[in-house]
Design an enzyme around this catalytic site. Structure first.
Site, short mmCIF file in Angstrom:
data_model
loop_
_atom_site.label_atom_id
_atom_site.label_comp_id
_atom_site.label_asym_id
_atom_site.label_seq_id
_atom_site.Cartn_x
_atom_site.Cartn_y
_atom_site.Cartn_z
N LYS A 1 -9.52 -27.37 -7.51
CA LYS A 1 -8.30 -28.14 -6.56
C LYS A 1 -8.27 -29.71 -7.31
O LYS A 1 -7.50 -30.18 -7.04
CB LYS A 1 -8.98 -27.97 -5.18
N ARG B 1 -2.26 -15.21 -10.10
CA ARG B 1 -2.10 -13.64 -10.29
C ARG B 1 -0.78 -13.00 -9.49
O ARG B 1 -0.13 -13.93 -8.74
CB ARG B 1 -3.37 -13.10 -9.31
#
Ligand code: MV4
Length: 492
Positions: free
Chosen positions: A116, A292
């Protein structure tokens, strides 16, 4: 094109990937654990390879076992599905090292977006709006306390690694910061082996809106519009839709442009999702990139007419994207409800069992993607999502009406499910009005929901199944009263 694809997953998504491969004429290999002998996904593929015991760590998360299965069966590509190893840079690397193609982004993209701190810095430097916050290297108490003060209360602490809300803490007052920092660091170190934190201004009652992106290996990038996924519980999405009812055409253009800019900054290849928080004032802020295919990709398919798995496979095989941004059109509205084997009366704990009867709704604008069938065993070992129900309509009203009707025709007997809660959500006036936010379920549906009984023919079929099971094995104690085994409702 690939000669054979190994699907490194189970359940609904493994069935979903096998379906597209079959439509493309590509043979598939399913993998299964000892708990998944005879599971639907293993039956849907052309071959099936046993990869290990029930524990995910020794089967669906075992990189060596999966790569060995691919080599043993002569597969030349691996589709990771979602969850499990789908966002693992190490798995993508191991697949490539074995001379196989990973159907997903390159390892470097997984690695960069899995952090992050790095992702925030990259996006901020690319001009993508991020939440006001701190992503610095100085992780001393002094630096973090000073950062929180200058951001302003409330703040949220987030581990740099990992996701799903683990280790996150909302801090509303300066005097609570020190203990929250210690707790977040401790959880982050235990879960991810890394105790770096980022701090952000905490946005209250946000919506979760995400942008689907696709990139090919030749530098072409497109977005496929947004999905709104605000209806969730404990970081698990429950209902998703596209388009977001919260966006004007102007805000939608700005959001999708930001999603595309994020994908460009990440040098994104294959299918991905850029997540944003949408604040009540209409401002949106980058959250993270999911490297994904996501569960909710089906609503995007419903409005665009595209097969995202087909596109993923083509991209992985080196094909250029078969269209440009201007060719992408979204038509109508789509909703998705996730059907989980869980017990809403007991804090949504997973509800394992054998599915005695399973009936899928059908009809115009209805798609039911299931990972289970009548007779399937739902175990405690894996995620309890059974299926997803997607409806499409010319507008939101029609998609909602079709969803309400389709939920009424969905039958799962033998395990407790969240079906009654899904019905309560889509029936709720606030949902009908599109007034969604991430606290929707807690705010509107905290009380007990009395489920409606299933249709009589479903009860008859389930009773027949119970009698057959009893005749074959002698009635186990739990089946002495068939009604007890069938579900949470009671006949009047
Ligand atoms: C936030 C937030 C409010 N402000 N960040 C939770 C999981 C992770 N992916 C991001 N999460 C949040 N980050 C700021 N600065 C609120 C959440 C959040 C949330 C986000 C999306 C969907 C559901 C959520 C439920 C609770 C909290």
């Amino acid at each position: 094109m690939f000669g054979k694809v190994l699907i490194a997953n189970r359940g609904e998504i493994a069935v979903r990937v096998a379906r597209t491969c079959r439509a493309m004429g590509i043979p598939t290999v399913a993998v299964y654990s000892e708990a998944d002998r005879g599971a639907l996904h293993a039956r849907e593929a052309d071959e099936a390879a046993l990869i290990g015991p029930a524990e995910a760590a020794r089967s669906y998360l075992d990189v060596g076992a999966l790569v060995a299965a691919a080599q043993r069966t002569g597969a030349d590509a691996v589709h990771p599905g979602y969850g499990f190893l789908s966002q693992s840079a190490e798995f993508a690397e191991a697949v490539a090292r074995a001379g196989l193609t990973f159907i997903g982004p390159p390892p470097a993209v997984h690695r960069a977006m899995g952090d992050k701190q790095a992702a925030r810095r990259l996006m901020a430097s690319a001009g993508v709006p991020v939440v006001p916050g701190y992503d610095g290297d100085d992780q001393t108490d002094g630096a973090l306390v000073a950062a929180a003060r200058s951001i302003g209360w409330p703040v949220i602490l987030k581990p740099a690694r990992g996701g799903g809300g683990k280790g996150m803490r909302v801090v509303r007052r300066a005097e609570d910061l020190a203990s929250a920092l210690a707790a977040s660091r401790r959880e982050a170190r235990a879960a991810f082996g890394d105790d770096r934190l980022v701090i952000e201004r905490y946005i209250e009652r946000p919506r979760h809106v995400e942008v689907q992106v696709l990139g090919d290996a030749h530098g072409h990038l497109v977005h496929l519009f947004e999905r709104e996924c605000s209806i969730q519980r404990r970081h698990q999405k429950v209902v998703e839709e596209t388009p977001s009812p919260a966006l004007t055409p102007e805000r939608r253009s700005a959001l999708c442009a930001a999603g595309l800019a994020a994908a460009r900054a990440a040098a994104y290849v294959n299918a991905g999702t850029v997540e944003f928080l949408l604040a009540p004032d209409g401002a949106f802020h980058f959250l993270e990139v999911n490297t994904r295919l996501q569960v909710e990709h089906a609503v995007t398919e419903a409005v665009t007419g595209l097969d995202l798995v087909r596109l993923q496979i083509g991209i992985a095989a080196g094909e250029p994207l078969p269209f440009t941004q201007g060719d992408v059109r979204a038509q109508g509205h789509a909703l998705e409800c996730r059907l989980y084997a869980e017990d809403p009366d007991h804090d949504d704990r997973p509800a394992p069992g054998r599915i005695l009867h399973h009936a899928a709704p059908e009809g115009p604008g209805v798609r039911f993607d299931s990972g289970v069938a009548t007779g399937s065993e739902v175990t405690v070992h894996y995620d309890p999502m059974l299926a997803k129900l997607v409806t499409w309509g010319r507008d939101r009203e029609e998609a909602v009406q079709r969803m309400r009707a389709a939920l009424r025709r969905t039958v799962v007997l033998g395990v407790t499910t969240n079906l009654a809660r899904l019905q309560a959500i889509v029936d709720h006036p606030a949902f009908r009005a599109g007034a969604l936010h991430t606290g929707f379920i807690e705010e509107h549906l905290a009380g007990r929901i009395i489920p409606a009984g299933p249709p009589p023919e479903a009860v008859a079929a389930a009773l027949a199944a119970v009698r057959l099971a009893g005749a074959a094995a002698g009635p186990p104690a739990a089946m002495a009263d068939p009604w007890e085994t069938l579900g949470p409702w009671r006949l009047a």
